[in-house]
Motif scaffolding. Structure first.
Motif, short mmCIF file in Angstrom:
data_model
loop_
_atom_site.label_atom_id
_atom_site.label_comp_id
_atom_site.label_asym_id
_atom_site.label_seq_id
_atom_site.Cartn_x
_atom_site.Cartn_y
_atom_site.Cartn_z
N LEU A 79 0.85 -1.19 0.00
CA LEU A 79 0.00 0.00 0.00
C LEU A 79 0.88 1.23 0.00
N GLU A 106 -4.65 4.87 5.34
CA GLU A 106 -5.14 4.16 4.14
C GLU A 106 -6.13 3.06 4.50
N HIS A 128 -6.05 4.95 -1.73
CA HIS A 128 -7.52 5.04 -1.83
C HIS A 128 -7.94 5.85 -3.06
N ASN A 183 -6.38 0.31 -3.35
CA ASN A 183 -6.60 -0.43 -2.11
C ASN A 183 -7.71 -1.48 -2.24
N TRP A 187 -9.99 2.86 3.32
CA TRP A 187 -10.56 1.65 2.71
C TRP A 187 -11.93 1.39 3.37
#
Ligand SMILES: Nc1nc2c(ncn2[C@@H]2O[C@H](COP(=O)(O)OP(=O)(O)OP(=O)(O)O)[C@@H](O)[C@H]2O)c(=O)[nH]1
Ligand SMILES: [Mg+2]
Length: 392
Positions: free
Chosen positions: A86, A142, A91, A98, A146
């Motif tokens: 990631l 992140e 996103h 993601n 998600w």
């Protein structure tokens, strides 16, 4: 038997060592390389959590069925997921985005693999002097985003349905969030406490209860990592942070498999000096000095144990069909070791073994003292129990 295997996800930026950790824990050969996005499709495999087996205490030789016993230690299987890296902005589609995190919906806990050496940047590219505290911040963000994405979809759906008929937001949220292991009461509780006006806050609260995270401060063998470990601990006093060297664990397991060393998880003995090349000797010496002597182990097994026993609060219970002989119906001694949540009652346990056993439940027998146990008895770690139920 409908035993559910606990699933744990490995997350982190590219090149932090997720696949190395996965290989170290499962011994499955997966691609590992010093450039970002080596892993694209997820890897899934079996790893183990370890606890002293009760066979020692009962002074018996066990024949495990659902687990393994090696020298008095019980290895109980769990499922481990290794996914793509990631990056900040995932996103919004940066890096591989993601979306692939959906593979981790079933994960009960995440292990964030951090490159503690400071030698890779936020995107996993080579650099020097990078502060790994950044990674903890952006990765948590992140993961929250998600969750926020999933919640947003639920809200859109709610709005769409509301145009034509009465819609129940909680119900829609529950549906959208299925698989994330979140209970209805938890969603309701968070809705009441923080509301959903601010999706981010709602997402953070949901993430905290459904995906607890621990940190594997990886690449601890690299000079400079020790200072960064200190920094991480100072900056994030509330997080569980475990120094790891996935590379060292792989090297030790392979050397042990080849019969070059005897490795017991915290130290090793060279079997025959002559069989080792100078390079191998040097490598082993470094692992001893930089990892084992300093931190006590490579940390890989400790991460899995901590996640399952300390963070998720599972205990180990041994069901038997005969409390005197400690056997199942076929005469296997201490055949199964079950991971059950702390606080589970005997009757609930009977249901997890078999719904039939739950429905016909009468009571239990504690194999240690032959005392009768009732439906509400709360299981303890290491319990060996015969469940009594009405036979058909
Ligand atoms: N010294 C050292 N190197 C490590 C360690 N763990 C991983 N590495 C190295 O770091 C590089 C990246 O490792 P990977 O396991 O492929 O990393 P990843 O997180 O799976 O990377 P992506 O799949 O690209 O996201 C490889 O060169 C590994 O050998 C460790 O504990 N110590
Ligand atoms: Mg990888």
């Amino acid at each position: 038997m409908v035993e559910k295997t606990i699933q744990i996800g490995l997350v982190g930026k590219p090149s932090s060592g997720k696949s190395s950790f996965f290989k170290a824990a499962t011994m499955i050969d997966v691609p590992i390389a010093p450039y970002p996005f080596t892993t694209i499709e997820p890897n899934v495999g079996i790893a183990y959590v370890v606890k002293d087996c009760v066979c020692k205490e009962f002074n018996v030789k066990c024949n495990p069925r659902n687990s393994i016993c090696v020298e008095g230690k019980r290895y109980i299987p769990i499922k481990l997921w290794d996914v793509a890296g990631l990056v900040p902005g995932a996103h919004e589609g940066r890096g591989l985005g993601n979306k692939f995190l959906d593979d981790l919906r079933q994960a009960e806990c995440l292990i964030h693999i951090v490159d503690t050496s400071g030698r890779t940047d936020a995107e996993g590219k080579e650099t020097i002097g990078y502060d790994p505290c950044n990674d903890v911040r952006f990765l948590t963000e992140e993961i929250d985003l998600w969750f926020a994405g999933i919640i947003e979809k639920a809200l859109e759906k709610f709005k769409r349905i509301s145009k034509f008929s009465k819609a129940d937001l909680t119900e829609i949220l529950i549906k959208q969030l299925t698989g994330l292991g979140i209970k209805k009461e938890e969603i309701k509780e968070i809705l009441e406490r923080v509301g959903i006006e601010d999706i981010r806050t709602f997402a953070t609260e949901l993430r905290k209860i459904s995906k607890p995270m621990i940190i594997a401060a990886n690449k601890i063998d690299i000079p400079g990592a020790e200072e960064n470990l200190k920094k991480l601990k100072e900056e994030f006093p509330d997080l569980t942070i475990i120094p790891t060297s996935a590379a060292a664990e792989i090297a030790l397991k392979i050397a042990s498999k080849k019969g070059l060393i005897e490795y017991d998880g915290s130290s090793f003995k060279i079997i025959d000096e002559k069989k080792l090349t100078e390079e191998q000797k040097e490598g082993l010496k470094l692992i001893e000095e930089r990892v084992l002597k300093k931190y006590g182990s490579t940390g890989v097994q400790e991460c899995l144990n901590k996640a399952v026993f300390d963070i998720l609060k599972y205990i180990v219970v041994y069901p038997v069909a005969n409390a005197d002989r400690l056997t199942d119906g076929k005469g296997n001694v201490l055949p199964d070791a079950f991971l059950v949540k702390e606080g589970t009652t005997l009757k609930e346990f009977a249901f997890t073994i078999h719904s039939d056993m739950g429905e016909r439940f009468i009571g239990g027998l504690d194999a240690r003292n032959k005392k009768k146990l009732g439906a509400d008895y709360v299981l303890k770690d290491g319990d060996v129990i015969e469940i009594l139920f009405q036979k058909r």
